[in-house]
Enzyme design. Sequence first.
Site, PDB file in Angstrom:
ATOM      1  N   LYS A 175       5.118 -29.220  10.992  1.00 30.43           N
ATOM      2  CA  LYS A 175       4.831 -29.094   9.572  1.00 30.43           C
ATOM      3  C   LYS A 175       4.700 -27.612   9.231  1.00 30.43           C
ATOM      4  O   LYS A 175       4.143 -26.846  10.011  1.00 30.43           O
ATOM      5  CB  LYS A 175       3.520 -29.811   9.231  1.00 30.43           C
ATOM      6  CG  LYS A 175       3.476 -31.276   9.623  1.00 30.43           C
ATOM      7  CD  LYS A 175       4.353 -32.139   8.749  1.00 30.43           C
ATOM      8  CE  LYS A 175       4.184 -33.617   9.087  1.00 30.43           C
ATOM      9  NZ  LYS A 175       5.013 -34.499   8.278  1.00 30.43           N
ATOM     10  N   LYS A 201       8.097 -33.819  17.985  1.00 32.28           N
ATOM     11  CA  LYS A 201       9.329 -34.417  17.468  1.00 32.28           C
ATOM     12  C   LYS A 201       9.708 -33.783  16.139  1.00 32.28           C
ATOM     13  O   LYS A 201       8.871 -33.224  15.426  1.00 32.28           O
ATOM     14  CB  LYS A 201       9.165 -35.923  17.283  1.00 32.28           C
ATOM     15  CG  LYS A 201       8.377 -36.330  16.062  1.00 32.28           C
ATOM     16  CD  LYS A 201       8.439 -37.832  15.836  1.00 32.28           C
ATOM     17  CE  LYS A 201       7.865 -38.217  14.474  1.00 32.28           C
ATOM     18  NZ  LYS A 201       8.700 -37.744  13.348  1.00 32.28           N
ATOM     19  N   ASP A 203      10.835 -34.098  12.211  1.00 33.21           N
ATOM     20  CA  ASP A 203      10.506 -35.048  11.161  1.00 33.21           C
ATOM     21  C   ASP A 203      11.712 -35.940  10.899  1.00 33.21           C
ATOM     22  O   ASP A 203      12.852 -35.592  11.234  1.00 33.21           O
ATOM     23  CB  ASP A 203      10.104 -34.316   9.880  1.00 33.21           C
ATOM     24  CG  ASP A 203       9.187 -35.156   9.023  1.00 33.21           C
ATOM     25  OD1 ASP A 203       7.993 -35.219   9.336  1.00 33.21           O
ATOM     26  OD2 ASP A 203       9.675 -35.786   8.066  1.00 33.21           O
ATOM     27  N   GLU A 204      11.448 -37.101  10.278  1.00 32.58           N
ATOM     28  CA  GLU A 204      12.528 -38.071  10.070  1.00 32.58           C
ATOM     29  C   GLU A 204      13.609 -37.568   9.124  1.00 32.58           C
ATOM     30  O   GLU A 204      14.735 -38.074   9.134  1.00 32.58           O
ATOM     31  CB  GLU A 204      11.967 -39.401   9.561  1.00 32.58           C
ATOM     32  CG  GLU A 204      11.415 -39.402   8.138  1.00 32.58           C
ATOM     33  CD  GLU A 204       9.978 -38.938   8.080  1.00 32.58           C
ATOM     34  OE1 GLU A 204       9.395 -38.990   6.975  1.00 32.58           O
ATOM     35  OE2 GLU A 204       9.423 -38.508   9.120  1.00 32.58           O
ATOM     36  N   HIS A 287      11.922 -43.993  15.045  1.00 28.97           N
ATOM     37  CA  HIS A 287      11.144 -43.847  13.816  1.00 28.97           C
ATOM     38  C   HIS A 287      11.516 -44.998  12.878  1.00 28.97           C
ATOM     39  O   HIS A 287      12.670 -45.425  12.828  1.00 28.97           O
ATOM     40  CB  HIS A 287      11.437 -42.504  13.145  1.00 28.97           C
ATOM     41  CG  HIS A 287      10.413 -42.109  12.126  1.00 28.97           C
ATOM     42  ND1 HIS A 287      10.308 -42.726  10.893  1.00 28.97           N
ATOM     43  CD2 HIS A 287       9.429 -41.175  12.158  1.00 28.97           C
ATOM     44  CE1 HIS A 287       9.314 -42.178  10.203  1.00 28.97           C
ATOM     45  NE2 HIS A 287       8.759 -41.234  10.960  1.00 28.97           N
ATOM     46  N   LYS A 327      -2.854 -42.565   6.098  1.00 25.08           N
ATOM     47  CA  LYS A 327      -2.227 -42.648   4.778  1.00 25.08           C
ATOM     48  C   LYS A 327      -1.271 -43.822   4.605  1.00 25.08           C
ATOM     49  O   LYS A 327      -0.865 -44.121   3.478  1.00 25.08           O
ATOM     50  CB  LYS A 327      -1.469 -41.346   4.490  1.00 25.08           C
ATOM     51  CG  LYS A 327      -0.239 -41.130   5.387  1.00 25.08           C
ATOM     52  CD  LYS A 327       0.441 -39.801   5.066  1.00 25.08           C
ATOM     53  CE  LYS A 327       1.694 -39.596   5.924  1.00 25.08           C
ATOM     54  NZ  LYS A 327       2.357 -38.309   5.630  1.00 25.08           N
TER      55      LYS A 327
END
Length: 434
Positions: A175, A201, A203-204, A287, A327
């Site tokens: 991030k 990993k 991010d998608e 994912h 979340k």
Amino acid sequence: MMIQLKRNYFGKVAPSTDQSENPFIIRLPCRSMYVNLGFDPDPEQFIIASFHLESENVLKCAGFLAAESSVGTWTELTTMKNRIEKLKAVVFRKEGNFIQVAYPLELFEYGNIPLLLSDVAGNIFGLEYVSRLKLLDLDFPKDYISSFPGPLYGIEGVRNILKTGERPHVGTIIKPKMGLNPEETAGVAFDAYTGGCDFVKDDENLSDQKFCPFEERVVRVLEAADKAGEETGEKKMYAPNVTSPQFMERAQFVKDHGGACIMIDVLTAGFTAVQLLRSTGMVIHGHRAMHAAVTRDPRHGIEMVVFAKLARLAGVDQLHIGAAVGKMKGSKKEIQKIRDAITEDIGLKRVFPVASGGLYPGVVPELLEFMGNDVIIQAGGGIHGHPDGTYCGAKAMRQAVDAGMKKISLTKYAEEHGELKKALEKWGSSRVRE
């Protein structure tokens, strides 16, 4: 022009000017031959599908559903009756809106997930007389399961690579998930690794954007993983996102440069892509991006447990399943059901459950309490958002895992672990959703 009134499928009067204009509304045949509530299907000869079905007449609609998803159509067939009788799906259970349908194994091509979904979740969702339909679960005979190789590594294989014993794994996503160049990405990954993360990993939604080209990113992060491994004495793993039309070529690039793991967005790329990736011999991190578009409505779509079972058949070694905290929507009962589906003994290796979505150190003890130690705790903001940065965020997460393993409260453990203390001061703790 005179309007004639005809009986529709559910016995209601429907106006029509011409039977050829819409024969489906004017007359749909009875589907009683596809309904046998006294039938007891052999679980080794049938694939059993469980549905929540809403319709004006649930039982009649269920029969039409069974016909449409097997050997029937909208009208009665007078030819090949013996063949139809042998291959037809049968509704054998109804409790309110809950129905179960038995599909003869002969309907299916072994080892073919797209065909399976085309049968049990194809046209039926578009049937006019279906108000709402949710595919709740699929149960497979052992013979069908054995046509799939399943995970190449699974929980035990991944643990063997990383030499982690029985403890939970700690992972992170870089991030900000968009915007960092390859050098910056590798720098953040190195901080996460040296702080205590086993796994990093992509991010998608990170692939081969201009600001962070795939090949350069892979080379740099793998170098960071190797360097961190040398400094910490721990093996580190990186999962580049290969989701693209060139997924096989990108996976091979990772392998050629010493990588042992790749990530794919299972639903957007498709189960066939997963099955093909298994042949690369690499760990597959699955994912579930986009799943909620299909799974979230409790009365329509497909339950996540179905996709999880199919991902296991296809060959993922790790799979995001939610966490019941953080979340993302999902209850404890739902997450446990998915976890059990990918770890129960069915003759295939067990998939490593990945808990993700708004996780931070304060949720770790409760997460471990109901998920056990066989879990990858995947935190993004809960690591990088630490007041002292990524390195300390990773340390705080490992400290939370250590506290959970030792059955020591986080508050007590934080007295001698400053990184954890600052994390608790910022985010506090949280309880799982029941």
